[in-house]
Enzyme design. Sequence first.
Site, mmCIF file in Angstrom:
data_model
loop_
_atom_site.group_PDB
_atom_site.id
_atom_site.type_symbol
_atom_site.label_atom_id
_atom_site.label_comp_id
_atom_site.label_asym_id
_atom_site.label_seq_id
_atom_site.Cartn_x
_atom_site.Cartn_y
_atom_site.Cartn_z
ATOM 1 N N LYS A 47 0.831 -1.205 0.000
ATOM 2 C CA LYS A 47 0.000 0.000 0.000
ATOM 3 C C LYS A 47 0.861 1.249 0.000
ATOM 4 C CE LYS A 47 -2.020 1.852 3.602
ATOM 5 N NZ LYS A 47 -2.893 2.084 4.763
ATOM 6 N N GLN A 50 -11.082 10.821 10.063
ATOM 7 C CA GLN A 50 -10.766 9.654 10.870
ATOM 8 C C GLN A 50 -11.500 9.687 12.208
ATOM 9 O OE1 GLN A 50 -9.818 6.143 12.186
ATOM 10 N NE2 GLN A 50 -9.430 6.786 10.085
ATOM 11 N N ARG A 57 -9.944 0.541 8.172
ATOM 12 C CA ARG A 57 -9.193 -0.365 9.047
ATOM 13 C C ARG A 57 -8.610 0.383 10.239
ATOM 14 N NH1 ARG A 57 -3.809 1.606 9.460
ATOM 15 N NH2 ARG A 57 -2.503 0.952 7.690
ATOM 16 N N GLY A 67 -3.292 9.399 16.113
ATOM 17 C CA GLY A 67 -2.650 10.397 15.258
ATOM 18 C C GLY A 67 -1.151 10.267 15.077
ATOM 19 N N THR A 68 -0.435 9.731 16.078
ATOM 20 C CA THR A 68 1.016 9.669 15.996
ATOM 21 C C THR A 68 1.439 8.368 15.337
ATOM 22 O OG1 THR A 68 1.251 11.030 17.979
ATOM 23 C CG2 THR A 68 3.161 9.718 17.331
ATOM 24 N N ASP A 69 1.868 8.482 14.078
ATOM 25 C CA ASP A 69 2.255 7.290 13.329
ATOM 26 C C ASP A 69 3.581 7.455 12.599
ATOM 27 O OD1 ASP A 69 1.452 9.122 11.457
ATOM 28 O OD2 ASP A 69 0.045 7.812 10.433
ATOM 29 N N LYS A 73 5.453 13.500 15.308
ATOM 30 C CA LYS A 73 4.084 13.704 15.742
ATOM 31 C C LYS A 73 3.941 13.376 17.230
ATOM 32 C CE LYS A 73 1.897 12.667 11.279
ATOM 33 N NZ LYS A 73 0.908 11.815 10.581
#
Length: 331
Positions: A69, A142, A114, A226-228, A232
């Site tokens: 992806k 989201q 997901r 949110g933190t990915d 962040k």
Amino acid sequence: MKTLLLNKEDVGRLIHMREVIETVEEAYKAFNSGQVTQPPYTCIHLPPPRGEIDFKLSHCEANEIISMKASSGGFPNNPTEYGVPSGMGTVLLFDARTCALICAMDGSLLTGLRTGAAGAVSVKALARKNAKTVASIGTGNQARMQIRAIREVMQIETIHAWDHHPETLAQYQVDIEREFGIPVVAARSKQAAVEQADIIVTTTRGKGSLVEAAWVQPGTHIVAIGTDTYGKQEFEPEIFRGAKIVNDSIVQCVEKGETWHPLNRQIIRREDIHAELGEILLGKKPGRETDNEITIFDSTGMAIQDNTTAARIYRNAIAGQVGTAFEFIPS
């Protein structure tokens, strides 16, 4: 052989949220059962005002699918300058037995689905059984998806919502109340929203502490979405001290997730991380054990979630004869 092409509209009508929750549970269990190959994902950050693009890859032994992806986000000028969304995604599926490309599908809706389902799975495993109130810090797409998923696993009585942008918050209130009939309180501050919550959901692109430790009540479950990636942050690191910390992937979360911040500040050690969510779903480790403990689910998002969800969409498309088939590789 033929390759199936599925656009966003196809994806939207080929799967519903309850199925997505099932596929995400499958993903976590497979990951913690040694059935998944999932290399570290890579991210390319582009100069402002552009954002980033992530690439995630996985193989699942259970379905013999390899997924890849590409997912972009944070491109605010896209709609006005280029006529495309600010974030986009594409998923490619390969038959692991031959490595032939069997499907190309829109990945933007899939990612949202997901990710929302991940929050719901964590609520099932870690929230108090009598939880009724949700705080939504951030009210974008989201945030809506999280509510769509969480309402499948619990009855939400009230949502206390906050956003940097009052107009976005006002639209969220209208949309959620119209779609689900759940009362939404537009909180006057982050603190006012958080202090009311049994479950806190954060879905911002935060660059600093949005939620402070003093606001979080005993027994709260936190869904940190949110933190990915590097840079962040949504939570004051002190929140992690003494909490039950659950990651989707420890390897990812200690490097790119919310968990990195308390580790970096030496508020917690790596051994203070209680479990990965799949371990709890498999019964290898306990979930919530008391009504007073604070539980934290740090989700960085995993390629295996894309894999199992996209594979279900593909199977549903084949069964329903949906999509466009083309000869990508001549027979």
